[in-house]
Design an enzyme around this catalytic site. Structure first.
Site, PDB file in Angstrom:
ATOM      1  N   ARG A   6       0.862  -1.197   0.000  1.00 18.08           N
ATOM      2  CA  ARG A   6       0.000   0.000   0.000  1.00 18.08           C
ATOM      3  C   ARG A   6       0.894   1.241   0.000  1.00 18.08           C
ATOM      4  NH1 ARG A   6      -3.323  -3.495   3.675  1.00 18.08           N
ATOM      5  NH2 ARG A   6      -5.468  -3.481   2.886  1.00 18.08           N
ATOM      6  N   ARG A  12       0.945  -1.165  -5.333  1.00 16.70           N
ATOM      7  CA  ARG A  12      -0.318  -0.540  -5.745  1.00 16.70           C
ATOM      8  C   ARG A  12      -0.091   0.958  -5.861  1.00 16.70           C
ATOM      9  NH1 ARG A  12      -5.525  -1.192  -2.041  1.00 16.70           N
ATOM     10  NH2 ARG A  12      -4.443   0.292  -0.722  1.00 16.70           N
ATOM     11  N   GLU A  50     -12.662  -3.872  -6.665  1.00 14.30           N
ATOM     12  CA  GLU A  50     -13.189  -3.489  -5.349  1.00 14.30           C
ATOM     13  C   GLU A  50     -14.384  -2.552  -5.463  1.00 14.30           C
ATOM     14  OE1 GLU A  50     -10.078  -1.559  -3.099  1.00 14.30           O
ATOM     15  OE2 GLU A  50      -9.234  -0.607  -4.862  1.00 14.30           O
ATOM     16  N   ASN A  57     -12.204  -5.744   0.986  1.00 11.86           N
ATOM     17  CA  ASN A  57     -12.590  -4.769   2.023  1.00 11.86           C
ATOM     18  C   ASN A  57     -13.535  -3.720   1.437  1.00 11.86           C
ATOM     19  OD1 ASN A  57     -10.620  -6.175   3.336  1.00 11.86           O
ATOM     20  ND2 ASN A  57      -9.082  -4.579   3.184  1.00 11.86           N
ATOM     21  N   ARG A  79     -16.984   0.431   6.323  1.00 11.98           N
ATOM     22  CA  ARG A  79     -16.065  -0.504   6.964  1.00 11.98           C
ATOM     23  C   ARG A  79     -15.434   0.054   8.240  1.00 11.98           C
ATOM     24  NH1 ARG A  79     -11.180  -0.505   2.379  1.00 11.98           N
ATOM     25  NH2 ARG A  79      -9.714  -0.919   4.043  1.00 11.98           N
ATOM     26  N   CYS A 113      -6.730  -9.825  -2.226  1.00 13.78           N
ATOM     27  CA  CYS A 113      -5.831  -9.164  -1.277  1.00 13.78           C
ATOM     28  C   CYS A 113      -6.585  -8.449  -0.159  1.00 13.78           C
ATOM     29  CB  CYS A 113      -4.896  -8.203  -1.998  1.00 13.78           C
ATOM     30  SG  CYS A 113      -5.751  -6.823  -2.773  1.00 13.78           S
TER      31      CYS A 113
HETATM   32  C1  PEP Z   1      -9.466  -3.707  -0.211  1.00  9.97           C
HETATM   33  O1  PEP Z   1     -10.250  -2.766  -0.384  1.00  9.97           O
HETATM   34  O2  PEP Z   1      -9.827  -4.885  -0.026  1.00  9.97           O
HETATM   35  C2  PEP Z   1      -8.017  -3.467  -0.193  1.00  9.97           C
HETATM   36  C3  PEP Z   1      -7.156  -4.450  -0.126  1.00  9.97           C
HETATM   37  O3  PEP Z   1      -7.632  -2.171  -0.207  1.00  9.97           O
HETATM   38  P1  PEP Z   1      -7.611  -1.222   1.088  1.00  9.97           P
HETATM   39  O4  PEP Z   1      -7.946  -2.053   2.280  1.00  9.97           O
HETATM   40  O5  PEP Z   1      -6.239  -0.657   1.154  1.00  9.97           O
HETATM   41  O6  PEP Z   1      -8.644  -0.211   0.759  1.00  9.97           O
HETATM   42 MG    MG Z   2      -9.525  -0.853  -1.142  1.00 13.21          MG
END
Ligand code: PEP
Ligand code: MG
Length: 754
Positions: free
Chosen positions: A469, A505, A603, A626, A637, A674
């Site tokens: 990240r 990323r 996503e 996520n 979240r 991921c």
């Molecule tokens: C996700 O959204 O699943 C992801 C891996 O990205 P982040 O948690 O960094 O938003």
């Molecule tokens: Mg994400």
């Protein structure tokens, strides 16, 4: 009506105790409406009864004594049906069982409304009239509206009451307070309340008698805080990586001459004494951030207030370098700053509990770097009463237990020792392949965000980095990092893992990850300028990052570039165009720059349906469960109040991931996952069944997932997936998977402690 409603809610919210709040409710509601009695019953889960807690128009002696079974009487019916019930002549109703103790037999018409907060029936609010007949439309509207508003106030007041009962030892059992996770882990310890005295906000104005002397005193205090920050950073040198310690530099920068300090000096020159001038300065700067919706910007305000407090302590000559902390210290504060963390000797700090703050703040980054569990968002808590009490902090579940019963303590002690034993067993798996008993290899990669995390990734046996990240680096800085700075970081991560793949990323800013030095004001940042949208809006920033990545890959060739938050093919085409341009520029400059493997994060719901089209354009897809869960289920979240609705095993989410896997495989492109689901044993098992090509997760989860892979044949995983996909409800899927994992001896988290 609106004015009365507001007044009642306001009065209730200022009540110090639940009893007081309930008395205000019945008294004010009875006065506002043409009714003869008003009463509140609250739910007692343990006895499965309603308890009469407050009433006007009932025999006072009955209050606190009358209990009715939840399946009985008219109040029971209201709770059961979870809706408004009006009975014009109660005596004729089959559920009419008046209590002789209350004297309610003298009343005839009944109105009852449930008090519901987040699906839970907290109690029932009832009104009675002496004569049989209907309630007027306005009365009913008022009653329903007040009940809806009061449910939250009652919930908050009972939370405070519950803590009091926990503190007095009266509430024995497994009562806990739910917040949200800031840093994972479980610990037992003694709460140490941060000094609530000398809060900056309560400093009065005072004319400066000697302006020059005030300015000197202020400068001395600022210098002392600079020194304190330097010393704090040094103290943690052995325990947190230098990238994390960079947050102290952010504080130093804030305090610098061009920032807060110079502003305060202007105010002192205008005639206020130093503490007053400082209070106004901090308030003005913090307010700009605090008023913003975005959690990351609010986290910036936390930094400013924390700096403000440190300078005030110095100004007032109260710097106490030698505060004694308990051996297993759980720092508790409204907010907890990084300097307050650094003040506790590292071996003594067991946990961090903040009433307010963000899971993305510098405090969170520091807690994770130190490996200390932390929980946030616990308001309302009577924080002043927590000092010195025993506490269990469960960072995994985002909960705290205050003065836990011996049963809870035992359960957690056992959990901690089981976790230790388990992690030792799992360490033994480190060098074994992630392969099912029927010979299917599923590569496991690590998700990281700091260069120093590569150590943990290696230690857990990751076969590469599935998600780096890059925004973490951006978030820890006070300005956009330059190309060379980024190059150094990416080069180190790529070199550390070469020839294994490293997936960098591109910047995923926006949403909950707002760069402190690039504030974007949006009403709904999660739907705003985030991820690839931000990068495409700012090609000048994006190109710097892409160039740094390509340069870092020269001679190593293990880079994979991953684009976040893609929602349409046009965005991907544009991003690919900029990547090609960065490559051309570097070649023209005589540098070695190959175009690496490229992937797209899935996503955003639209990307699920475009999986095949996206896969056609790139080398791989990576599912970010996520955000995908958040957007598919419309559940934030980061919101503690809706954690139960946020479910990666929701049938809709599973179906979407399955769709992506099939879509990418149609074009013979691999799919990895991921998001957190990949690191969850149940999730990993289903993803194995779907035929994903790799999983990437936090290093802490890797060994456990490897154990799952090594315990289930691909065939068994497929049949569990088939069964799960046939289910309509997430709970049933959880039950199915927990059963299978338990049978295989994999599930380790004990429900007693959870
Ligand atoms: C996700 O959204 O699943 C992801 C891996 O990205 P982040 O948690 O960094 O938003
Ligand atoms: Mg994400």
């Amino acid at each position: 009506m609106l004015v009365t409603l507001r007044q009642i809610v306001q009065e209730v919210s200022t009540a110090k105790q639940l009893d007081e709040a309930l008395d205000i409710i019945v008294h004010r509601v009875k006065a506002a409406l043409p009714i003869d009695a008003c009463a509140v019953y609250l739910t007692d889960e343990e006895s499965d009864q309603y308890v009469l807690m407050a009433a006007e128009g009932f025999n006072p002696a009955s209050i606190g004594k009358v209990r009715i079974d939840r399946q009985e009487g008219l109040p029971g019916l209201v709770g059961e049906r979870r809706e408004l019930i009006i009975v014009s002549d109660a005596a004729t109703h089959p559920r009419y069982h008046p209590s002789s103790a209350t004297g309610e037999e003298r009343y005839h018409s009944f109105l009852g409304v449930p008090l519901i907060h987040y699906h839970q029936v907290l109690g029932v609010l009832v009104a009675w009239k002496r004569a049989p007949g209907q309630f007027g439309k306005d009365e009913v509207t008022f009653f329903v509206t007040i009940a809806a508003q009061l449910a939250k106030a009652i919930h908050d007041a009972s939370a405070v009451e519950e803590v009091s009962r926990m503190l007095s030892g009266e509430l024995q059992g497994v009562a806990f307070i739910q917040g949200i996770q800031m840093a994972a882990g479980v610990a037992l310890g003694t709460a140490a309340l941060l000094d609530p005295l000398a809060r900056l906000e309560s400093i009065p104005d005072r004319p400066a008698r000697d302006i020059a002397a005030e300015m000197t005193a202020f400068r001395t205090a600022v210098t002392a805080v600079h020194e304190e920050l330097r010393a704090s950073s040094e103290r943690l040198a052995a325990d947190v990586p230098s990238e994390v310690r960079a947050v102290f530099d952010v504080y130093v920068m804030l305090l610098g001459n061009d920032g807060l300090a110079s502003d305060a000096l202007v105010r002192i020159r205008a005639g206020n004494w130093a503490p007053g001038a400082w209070r106004d300065t901090i308030a003005a700067h913090a307010q700009i951030f605090e008023q913003m919706e975005d959690p990351y910007l609010r986290a910036g305000a936390e930094d400013i207030r924390a700096i403000g407090q440190r300078v005030l302590v110095q100004l007032q000559g109260e710097a106490k370098a030698s505060r004694q902390y308990p051996q297993q210290c759980i720092l508790v504060g409204d907010t907890v700053s990084i300097t307050e963390i650094a003040a506790v000797p590292v071996g003594q700090l067991a946990g961090i509990v903040c009433m307010h703050g963000s899971a993305l703040s510098h405090t969170a980054v520091m807690a994770r770097a130190l490996g200390i569990p932390a929980v946030v968002s616990l308001a309302p808590l009577p924080i002043g009463r927590l000092d010195g009490c025993e506490m269990v902090i469960d960072g995994d579940q985002g909960r705290i237990y205050i003065e836990p019963s011996s049963a809870v303590l035992d359960a957690f002690l056992q959990l901690i020792s089981e976790q230790q034993a388990h992690s030792e067993r799992l360490t033994a798996l480190r060098d074994l392949p992630a392969e099912t008993p029927d010979g299917f290899r599923l590569p496991l990669y690590a998700n990281i965000g700091l260069v120093s995390d590569t150590v943990a990734a290696r230690d857990c046996g990751a076969e590469g980095i599935g998600l780096y990240r890059t925004e973490v680096h951006y978030l820890l800085h006070d300005a956009f990092p330059l190309e060379d700075e980024q190059y150094q970081i990416y080069r180190k991560v790529l070199a550390d893992f070469a020839p294994s793949p490293v997936t960098l990323r591109t910047l995923d800013a926006g949403g909950d990850k707002i760069l402190p030095y690039f504030p974007v004001q949006e009403d709904n940042p999660f739907m705003g300028c985030r991820g690839i949208r931000f990068s495409l809006d700012h090609p000048e920033i994006f190109l710097i990052q892409l160039r740094a990545m390509l340069r870092a890959n020269a001679g190593l060739d293990n880079l994979q570039v991953l684009f976040p938050m893609i929602s349409r093919v046009g965005e991907l085409d544009e991003a690919l165009g900029l990547l090609a341009r960065a490559g051309r520029e570097l070649l023209e400059e005589g540098l070695d720059a190959k175009i690496p493997r490229v992937g797209v994060m899935i996503e955003v719901p639209s990307a699920v349906f475009l999986a095949t089209a996206l896969a056609e354009r790139v080398d791989f897809l990576s599912v970010g469960t996520n955000d995908l869960t958040q957007y598919l289920l419309a559940v934030d979240r980061n919101n503690a109040q809706v954690t139960t609705a946020y479910d990666g095993l929701h049938p809709g989410v599973l179906d979407a991931i399955h769709h992506v896997v099939k879509g990418a495989h149609l074009r013979s492109k691999p799919v990895s996952v991921c998001g957190e689901l990949a690191g969850d044993p149940a999730g990993a098992l289903l993803l194995l069944g779907m035929g994903v090509d790799a999983l990437s997760m936090s290093p802490a989860n890797l060994a456990r997932v490897k154990q799952v892979i090594r315990s289930f044949t691909l065939q068994r995983a497929r049949s569990l997936l088939d069964e799960a996909l046939g289910m309509e409800d997430g709970f049933a899927i959880h039950r199915l998977l927990n059963g299978a994992l338990e049978e295989a001896g994999v599930l380790m988290r004990r429900q007693t402690a959870a």
